[in-house]
Design a protein around this motif. Structure first.
Motif, mmCIF file in Angstrom:
data_model
loop_
_atom_site.group_PDB
_atom_site.id
_atom_site.type_symbol
_atom_site.label_atom_id
_atom_site.label_comp_id
_atom_site.label_asym_id
_atom_site.label_seq_id
_atom_site.Cartn_x
_atom_site.Cartn_y
_atom_site.Cartn_z
ATOM 1 N N LYS A 152 0.831 -1.213 0.000
ATOM 2 C CA LYS A 152 0.000 0.000 0.000
ATOM 3 C C LYS A 152 0.865 1.263 0.000
ATOM 4 O O LYS A 152 0.599 2.217 0.730
ATOM 5 C CB LYS A 152 -0.940 -0.007 1.213
ATOM 6 C CG LYS A 152 -1.937 -1.154 1.211
ATOM 7 C CD LYS A 152 -2.814 -1.151 2.444
ATOM 8 C CE LYS A 152 -3.796 -2.304 2.427
ATOM 9 N NZ LYS A 152 -4.636 -2.355 3.652
ATOM 10 N N GLY A 153 1.923 1.231 -0.796
ATOM 11 C CA GLY A 153 2.808 2.374 -0.923
ATOM 12 C C GLY A 153 3.859 2.492 0.164
ATOM 13 O O GLY A 153 4.741 3.352 0.094
ATOM 14 N N ARG A 154 3.808 1.620 1.162
ATOM 15 C CA ARG A 154 4.757 1.677 2.280
ATOM 16 C C ARG A 154 5.920 0.717 2.024
ATOM 17 O O ARG A 154 5.721 -0.453 1.726
ATOM 18 C CB ARG A 154 4.040 1.312 3.586
ATOM 19 C CG ARG A 154 4.941 1.314 4.829
ATOM 20 C CD ARG A 154 4.074 1.134 6.076
ATOM 21 N NE ARG A 154 3.281 -0.068 6.003
ATOM 22 C CZ ARG A 154 3.703 -1.264 6.418
ATOM 23 N NH1 ARG A 154 4.925 -1.413 6.909
ATOM 24 N NH2 ARG A 154 2.902 -2.308 6.338
ATOM 25 N N ALA A 195 8.374 -7.817 -7.308
ATOM 26 C CA ALA A 195 8.470 -7.248 -5.954
ATOM 27 C C ALA A 195 7.087 -6.876 -5.431
ATOM 28 O O ALA A 195 6.776 -7.069 -4.245
ATOM 29 C CB ALA A 195 9.382 -6.026 -5.965
ATOM 30 N N GLU A 196 6.233 -6.356 -6.309
ATOM 31 C CA GLU A 196 4.868 -6.018 -5.916
ATOM 32 C C GLU A 196 4.089 -7.271 -5.530
ATOM 33 O O GLU A 196 3.298 -7.263 -4.578
ATOM 34 C CB GLU A 196 4.160 -5.279 -7.048
ATOM 35 C CG GLU A 196 4.684 -3.859 -7.277
ATOM 36 C CD GLU A 196 4.049 -3.188 -8.479
ATOM 37 O OE1 GLU A 196 3.268 -3.857 -9.189
ATOM 38 O OE2 GLU A 196 4.327 -1.998 -8.708
ATOM 39 N N GLN A 197 4.309 -8.369 -6.260
ATOM 40 C CA GLN A 197 3.661 -9.625 -5.909
ATOM 41 C C GLN A 197 4.156 -10.113 -4.553
ATOM 42 O O GLN A 197 3.389 -10.687 -3.773
ATOM 43 C CB GLN A 197 3.917 -10.672 -6.988
ATOM 44 C CG GLN A 197 3.164 -10.408 -8.285
ATOM 45 C CD GLN A 197 3.330 -11.526 -9.287
ATOM 46 O OE1 GLN A 197 4.434 -11.968 -9.552
ATOM 47 N NE2 GLN A 197 2.223 -11.990 -9.850
ATOM 48 N N GLY A 198 5.433 -9.876 -4.273
ATOM 49 C CA GLY A 198 5.960 -10.205 -2.953
ATOM 50 C C GLY A 198 5.270 -9.413 -1.866
ATOM 51 O O GLY A 198 4.937 -9.943 -0.804
ATOM 52 N N GLY A 199 5.031 -8.120 -2.126
ATOM 53 C CA GLY A 199 4.315 -7.282 -1.173
ATOM 54 C C GLY A 199 2.902 -7.783 -0.922
ATOM 55 O O GLY A 199 2.420 -7.792 0.215
ATOM 56 N N VAL A 200 2.227 -8.241 -1.983
ATOM 57 C CA VAL A 200 0.875 -8.800 -1.850
ATOM 58 C C VAL A 200 0.902 -10.046 -0.972
ATOM 59 O O VAL A 200 0.045 -10.237 -0.100
ATOM 60 C CB VAL A 200 0.284 -9.130 -3.237
ATOM 61 C CG1 VAL A 200 -1.013 -9.920 -3.087
ATOM 62 C CG2 VAL A 200 0.040 -7.858 -4.036
#
Length: 348
Positions: free
Chosen positions: A122-124, A151-156
């Motif tokens: 969420k942008g963090r 990397a975004e998938q990792g964040g999810v």
């Protein structure tokens, strides 16, 4: 197979895993393996940062030896502003670049180039995903974009696992607290359990519960967890000067306790390692009777969900106090009734 097809297959594979498993570590390991398969290179690693614990650790990696030493948290913090500004960091020759930590270790490991992108929720910023190559290499905009998507998938994956764990933990806390309220009328024991449970669930340094003494207009300590005796004995807490808004029924976040004008004992808080404070009201029959306070050792933004959870737990604390009060009233009434009946025993 073209490079674009490799990228597509990797993204689809990880996307399917995100939809079919809640095992965070399994998905993160799949991501670093996917990086090597699609982009080539020597190794890949995904790091997560925890400022509260002061850690920056690899949670998934492939292609690196057990003896390889990663950069420390202090060095990483220096690089974060530039990483977030550019969206990536590229160290073309890691063995000689002065901006790279542990250059000798990287040379011994056979690492030439490094590409780093941020992992966010969420942008963090919560970590990084890194690709290491054995030969000096430049990266195209397409390659950087692909690594960023992974990397975004990792964040999810991290956020999904966190939400599931939070749901389980919240359920456990409410069950434990309900059981404590149901099995005990010792209000101090119940509130002590509440302060420890909530600080652990939210992941903060400490928690305290203070109830309002209306005669002296001060907040009296009844339970705490994680605070030193020296800090607890610092002096009286004024209901007017401290957390007045919480006593009016609203949650309050003090982002920097050492500079906020409404905070008492700033020096003591700094010495205790307190940075951010969340205060929520404790109510009994809609009347505010005290506050539950959480103390974070680092600057922190409490989410709406976290504030709602703490508020709900504070209400449970208020219910426990109300139940204990009703019991004491009933006990007193029963004693008066027995005394009344005994004084008129001649009637029987």
């Amino acid at each position: 197979m073209t490079k674009q097809n490799n990228y597509f297959r990797t993204i689809v594979k990880i996307g399917l895993a995100l939809g079919t498993t809640l095992e965070r570590d399994k998905i993160l390991q799949l991501i670093v393996q996917g990086v090597l398969e699609a982009m080539g290179g020597k190794a890949a690693c995904l790091f997560l940062m925890d400022e509260e614990k002061g850690t920056y650790v690899p949670v998934a990696q492939t292609g690196l030896s057990k003896n390889y030493v990663h950069a420390g948290l202090a060095h990483v913090k220096k690089e974060i502003p530039l990483l977030l500004k550019k969206g990536y960091l590229h160290f073309r020759d890691a063995a000689s670049d002065p901006g790279v930590e542990n250059r000798e270790t990287k040379r011994a490991e056979g690492i030439a180039s490094i590409l780093v992108v941020p992992v966010r929720v969420k942008g963090r910023f919560i970590g990084t995903l890194s690709l290491y190559t054995a030969k000096v290499r430049d990266f195209s905009a397409e390659e950087i974009e692909f690594l960023t998507v992974l990397a975004e998938q990792g964040g999810v994956a991290v956020e999904t696992a966190r939400l599931v764990e939070r749901l389980r933990e919240n359920t456990r806390i409410f069950l434990d607290l309900a059981a404590s309220i149901n099995s005990s009328l010792d209000i101090k024991d119940i509130l002590q359990t509440l302060s420890c449970e909530v600080s652990q669930a939210i992941g903060v340094k400490a928690a305290s519960i203070r109830l309002l003494d209306e005669e002296s207009n001060t907040l009296k300590l009844v339970a705490s967890c994680g605070l030193s005796e020296k800090y607890l004995n610092k002096g009286p807490i004024s209901a007017e000067k401290s957390i007045a808004e919480a006593l009016r029924g609203k949650p309050v976040v003090v982002r920097n306790a050492s500079t906020d004008k409404g905070v008492q004992y700033k020096k003591e808080k700094k010495a205790e390692g307190i940075v951010t404070i969340l205060s929520v009201p404790i109510k009994s029959k809609e009347r505010v009777i005290g506050v539950l306070r959480l103390y974070s050792a680092v600057a922190r933004e409490f989410t709406e969900d976290e504030i709602l959870l703490v508020t709900a737990l504070a209400y449970q604390g208020g219910l426990a106090i109300q139940n204990a009060g009703l019991y004491l009233m009933l006990k007193s009434d029963m004693k008066e009734l027995k005394d009344e009946i005994w004084s008129h025993r001649c009637w029987f």
